[in-house]
Design a protein around this motif. Structure first.
Motif, PDB file in Angstrom:
ATOM      1  N   LEU A  58      15.112   9.194  64.709  1.00  0.00           N
ATOM      2  CA  LEU A  58      14.798   8.690  66.048  1.00  0.00           C
ATOM      3  C   LEU A  58      13.457   7.979  66.061  1.00  0.00           C
ATOM      4  CD1 LEU A  58      15.788  11.378  68.725  1.00  0.00           C
ATOM      5  CD2 LEU A  58      16.781   9.117  68.405  1.00  0.00           C
ATOM      6  N   THR A  59      12.467   8.567  65.397  1.00  0.00           N
ATOM      7  CA  THR A  59      11.114   8.014  65.440  1.00  0.00           C
ATOM      8  C   THR A  59      10.981   6.781  64.554  1.00  0.00           C
ATOM      9  OG1 THR A  59      10.232  10.232  65.859  1.00  0.00           O
ATOM     10  CG2 THR A  59       8.672   8.557  65.140  1.00  0.00           C
ATOM     11  N   GLY A  60      11.374   6.895  63.291  1.00  0.00           N
ATOM     12  CA  GLY A  60      11.232   5.767  62.382  1.00  0.00           C
ATOM     13  C   GLY A  60      12.175   4.623  62.704  1.00  0.00           C
ATOM     14  N   THR A  82       3.910  -8.125  64.899  1.00  0.00           N
ATOM     15  CA  THR A  82       3.759  -6.904  65.684  1.00  0.00           C
ATOM     16  C   THR A  82       3.485  -5.723  64.775  1.00  0.00           C
ATOM     17  OG1 THR A  82       5.275  -7.715  67.396  1.00  0.00           O
ATOM     18  CG2 THR A  82       4.877  -5.344  67.325  1.00  0.00           C
ATOM     19  N   THR A  83       2.456  -4.950  65.117  1.00  0.00           N
ATOM     20  CA  THR A  83       2.182  -3.676  64.464  1.00  0.00           C
ATOM     21  C   THR A  83       2.672  -2.574  65.384  1.00  0.00           C
ATOM     22  OG1 THR A  83       0.119  -4.617  63.595  1.00  0.00           O
ATOM     23  CG2 THR A  83       0.415  -2.236  63.394  1.00  0.00           C
ATOM     24  N   VAL A  84       3.530  -1.691  64.875  1.00  0.00           N
ATOM     25  CA  VAL A  84       4.008  -0.549  65.652  1.00  0.00           C
ATOM     26  C   VAL A  84       3.456   0.712  65.018  1.00  0.00           C
ATOM     27  CG1 VAL A  84       6.002   0.706  66.540  1.00  0.00           C
ATOM     28  CG2 VAL A  84       6.115  -1.782  66.260  1.00  0.00           C
ATOM     29  N   THR A  85       2.724   1.500  65.786  1.00  0.00           N
ATOM     30  CA  THR A  85       2.149   2.724  65.251  1.00  0.00           C
ATOM     31  C   THR A  85       2.865   3.934  65.834  1.00  0.00           C
ATOM     32  OG1 THR A  85       0.105   4.020  65.025  1.00  0.00           O
ATOM     33  CG2 THR A  85       0.308   2.649  67.010  1.00  0.00           C
ATOM     34  N   VAL A  86       3.351   4.797  64.937  1.00  0.00           N
ATOM     35  CA  VAL A  86       4.072   5.998  65.358  1.00  0.00           C
ATOM     36  C   VAL A  86       3.415   7.268  64.832  1.00  0.00           C
ATOM     37  CG1 VAL A  86       6.262   4.770  65.485  1.00  0.00           C
ATOM     38  CG2 VAL A  86       5.659   5.976  63.385  1.00  0.00           C
ATOM     39  N   ILE A  93       5.286  -1.278  60.457  1.00  0.00           N
ATOM     40  CA  ILE A  93       5.376   0.056  61.042  1.00  0.00           C
ATOM     41  C   ILE A  93       4.353   0.957  60.359  1.00  0.00           C
ATOM     42  CG2 ILE A  93       6.884   2.000  61.564  1.00  0.00           C
ATOM     43  CD1 ILE A  93       7.811  -0.653  62.785  1.00  0.00           C
ATOM     44  N   GLU A  94       3.464   1.566  61.121  1.00  0.00           N
ATOM     45  CA  GLU A  94       2.507   2.542  60.583  1.00  0.00           C
ATOM     46  C   GLU A  94       3.036   3.928  60.877  1.00  0.00           C
ATOM     47  OE1 GLU A  94       0.211   5.689  60.657  1.00  0.00           O
ATOM     48  OE2 GLU A  94       0.058   4.703  62.616  1.00  0.00           O
ATOM     49  N   ALA A  95       3.318   4.709  59.831  1.00  0.00           N
ATOM     50  CA  ALA A  95       3.946   6.017  60.010  1.00  0.00           C
ATOM     51  C   ALA A  95       3.216   7.123  59.269  1.00  0.00           C
ATOM     52  CB  ALA A  95       5.400   5.959  59.549  1.00  0.00           C
ATOM     53  N   ALA A  96       1.939   6.888  58.943  1.00  0.00           N
ATOM     54  CA  ALA A  96       1.201   7.894  58.176  1.00  0.00           C
ATOM     55  C   ALA A  96       0.363   8.811  59.060  1.00  0.00           C
ATOM     56  CB  ALA A  96       0.301   7.215  57.145  1.00  0.00           C
ATOM     57  N   GLY A  97      -0.076   8.326  60.210  1.00  0.00           N
ATOM     58  CA  GLY A  97      -0.847   9.169  61.111  1.00  0.00           C
ATOM     59  C   GLY A  97      -2.291   9.349  60.693  1.00  0.00           C
ATOM     60  N   ASN A  98      -2.867   8.362  59.990  1.00  0.00           N
ATOM     61  CA  ASN A  98      -4.291   8.419  59.684  1.00  0.00           C
ATOM     62  C   ASN A  98      -4.900   7.032  59.865  1.00  0.00           C
ATOM     63  OD1 ASN A  98      -4.289   6.988  57.010  1.00  0.00           O
ATOM     64  ND2 ASN A  98      -3.049   8.755  56.414  1.00  0.00           N
ATOM     65  N   ILE A  99      -6.224   6.988  60.021  1.00  0.00           N
ATOM     66  CA  ILE A  99      -6.882   5.737  60.360  1.00  0.00           C
ATOM     67  C   ILE A  99      -6.805   4.703  59.240  1.00  0.00           C
ATOM     68  CG2 ILE A  99      -9.083   4.692  61.003  1.00  0.00           C
ATOM     69  CD1 ILE A  99      -7.521   6.284  63.198  1.00  0.00           C
ATOM     70  N   PRO A 100      -7.025   5.059  57.968  1.00  0.00           N
ATOM     71  CA  PRO A 100      -6.872   4.033  56.924  1.00  0.00           C
ATOM     72  C   PRO A 100      -5.495   3.374  56.935  1.00  0.00           C
ATOM     73  CG  PRO A 100      -8.015   5.934  56.039  1.00  0.00           C
ATOM     74  CD  PRO A 100      -7.544   6.323  57.394  1.00  0.00           C
ATOM     75  N   ALA A 101      -4.452   4.154  57.169  1.00  0.00           N
ATOM     76  CA  ALA A 101      -3.104   3.588  57.213  1.00  0.00           C
ATOM     77  C   ALA A 101      -2.951   2.646  58.402  1.00  0.00           C
ATOM     78  CB  ALA A 101      -2.065   4.698  57.277  1.00  0.00           C
ATOM     79  N   PHE A 102      -3.498   3.036  59.569  1.00  0.00           N
ATOM     80  CA  PHE A 102      -3.414   2.178  60.746  1.00  0.00           C
ATOM     81  C   PHE A 102      -4.145   0.869  60.509  1.00  0.00           C
ATOM     82  CE2 PHE A 102      -5.376   0.761  64.769  1.00  0.00           C
ATOM     83  CZ  PHE A 102      -4.223   0.463  65.486  1.00  0.00           C
ATOM     84  N   MET A 151       7.551  -4.316  57.105  1.00  0.00           N
ATOM     85  CA  MET A 151       6.721  -3.510  56.223  1.00  0.00           C
ATOM     86  C   MET A 151       6.566  -2.132  56.836  1.00  0.00           C
ATOM     87  SD  MET A 151       2.744  -4.085  54.996  1.00  0.00           S
ATOM     88  CE  MET A 151       3.104  -5.649  54.201  1.00  0.00           C
ATOM     89  N   VAL A 152       6.632  -1.098  56.001  1.00  0.00           N
ATOM     90  CA  VAL A 152       6.435   0.280  56.451  1.00  0.00           C
ATOM     91  C   VAL A 152       5.267   0.860  55.667  1.00  0.00           C
ATOM     92  CG1 VAL A 152       7.451   2.554  56.763  1.00  0.00           C
ATOM     93  CG2 VAL A 152       8.890   0.510  56.971  1.00  0.00           C
ATOM     94  N   VAL A 153       4.227   1.291  56.379  1.00  0.00           N
ATOM     95  CA  VAL A 153       3.042   1.881  55.767  1.00  0.00           C
ATOM     96  C   VAL A 153       3.079   3.383  56.001  1.00  0.00           C
ATOM     97  CG1 VAL A 153       0.520   1.938  55.731  1.00  0.00           C
ATOM     98  CG2 VAL A 153       1.726  -0.235  56.154  1.00  0.00           C
TER      99      VAL A 153
END
Length: 367
Positions: free
Chosen positions: A179-181, A279-283, A258-267, A198-200
């Motif tokens: 659902l989230t990803g 578009t950058t999507v942060t989850v 898509i940023e899916a790591a939950g930390n600032i360097p990844a964002f 791209m998925v980070v």
């Protein structure tokens, strides 16, 4: 009734959790389901960073709390009143119930349900209050589900029915990771024709985004620091894999990131890797006090957008059946996200594995 479950006793315990043991396995009393509620026998439950974020203190929740929010099970009893789910039905648990009446519910998934969010923060069910006790004292619910247990009482609006042909571990992972990803792509990014994806961050959520991107027939670039995860992303169909450093060195960008790591360097990596007009999507869920450094000028000059996406901006009752159809068609092999099957007694060790980045989805299985 008596149940057995995993209760978080204190937050921010020292690591390794296998030694500090912030979670205890114990017997609890579970009340009968009330109006609009269901008693569900849990069959499989996945460990997610949203669980870890409560254990490590990034998300402060009331304790003691019976953890677990990503799961599948079978309905054993239905509360008073008319209902559309019968005893014996298999259901997917979802961690953000929707009341169907607030402004958030009217947003078609773009924003969370207000009453559902308030109930989750308080450790209650959507109709109010708690159904769990231990030695006479109340125990809080985790995100309206509390699935790290043999049974759960949940609001009807916290589940989506699925057919029996959907395997337990597939059904469980649909409820959060997919659902989230997947929703970050389909609901929030909505990639246009020819857009690269791209998925980070290749945890369970990020790898689910890779799967959904591949299912769309798009070029998917997967990014992580763990070599094993990059290898799996290639096996799942990613066109290219890179470490974060390689992105900067080679100037690699994509129209949807898509940023899916939950930390600032990844964002910050995700924002920098977003192409002009993209578009950058942060989850991911970083610590509440975390702060990032980005250039507003690049957003303006390059026409870029940053979007937040909670639970993939999903409407579970709408989206889960679509993911099931994709799985049946062989387009979404979400069983590949499962990295281990564990018993409930291994919960503290499993949190260490998750924190270390060694696991995608560890699935708790119940006898």
């Amino acid at each position: 009734m008596k149940i057995r479950g995993a209760v978080l006793e204190r937050i921010a315990a020292p690591v390794p959790f296998a030694e500090s043991a912030p979670i205890t396995i114990c017997e609890l009393d579970l009340a009968e389901p009330g109006p609009g509620e269901l008693l569900v026998r849990i069959e499989a439950a996945g460990l997610c960073h949203s669980d870890l974020s409560v254990v490590d203190g990034n998300r402060v929740r009331p304790v003691p709390m019976l953890l677990g929010h990503e799961a599948a099970g079978r309905v054993e009893a239905v509360g008073p009143g008319d209902g559309d789910i019968a005893v014996g039905q298999r259901v997917v648990m979802t961690f953000l119930p929707r009341c169907g009446e607030c402004a958030g519910c009217a947003s078609e998934g773009r924003t969370p349900c207000g009453p559902g969010s308030l109930a989750n923060n308080a450790g209650e069910l959507l109709n109010g209050g708690r159904r769990l006790r231990r030695d006479g004292a109340e125990v809080h619910h985790h995100l309206g589900v509390s699935a790290f247990a043999t049974h759960a009482v949940v609001d009807r609006r916290s589940v989506v029915p699925v057919d029996d042909d959907v395997p337990l571990e597939v059904a469980a992972v649909l409820g959060c990771a997919v659902l989230t990803g997947g929703g970050a792509l389909l609901n929030s990014a909505k990639p246009g024709p020819g857009d690269r994806i791209m998925v980070v961050g290749l945890g369970g959520v990020g790898m689910a985004a890779v799967l959904v991107g591949v299912s769309l027939g798009r070029e998917v670039i997967a990014v992580d620091t763990v070599a094993e995860k990059l290898t799996l992303a290639t096996e799942l169909g990613a066109a290219a894999v890179h470490t974060p450093g390689e992105l900067a060195d080679r100037g690699i960008q994509a129209e949807v990131v898509i940023e899916a790591a939950g930390n600032i360097p990844a964002f910050e990596t995700a924002v920098a890797a977003t192409a002009a007009g993209g578009t950058t999507v942060t989850v991911g869920l970083p610590a509440p006090d975390a702060r990032a450094s980005i250039s507003p000028l690049t957003l303006v000059a390059q026409g870029r957008t940053i979007v937040g996406s909670y639970l993939g901006s999903a409407v579970p009752a709408r989206d889960i059946p679509e993911y099931v159809r994709m799985w049946r068609a062989g387009r979404l092999p979400v069983e590949r996200l499962v990295s281990a099957h564990i018993g409930l007694d291994r919960i503290n060790h499993a949190m260490d594995e998750l924190a270390a980045g060694h696991a995608l989805r560890q699935i708790i299985v119940f006898d």
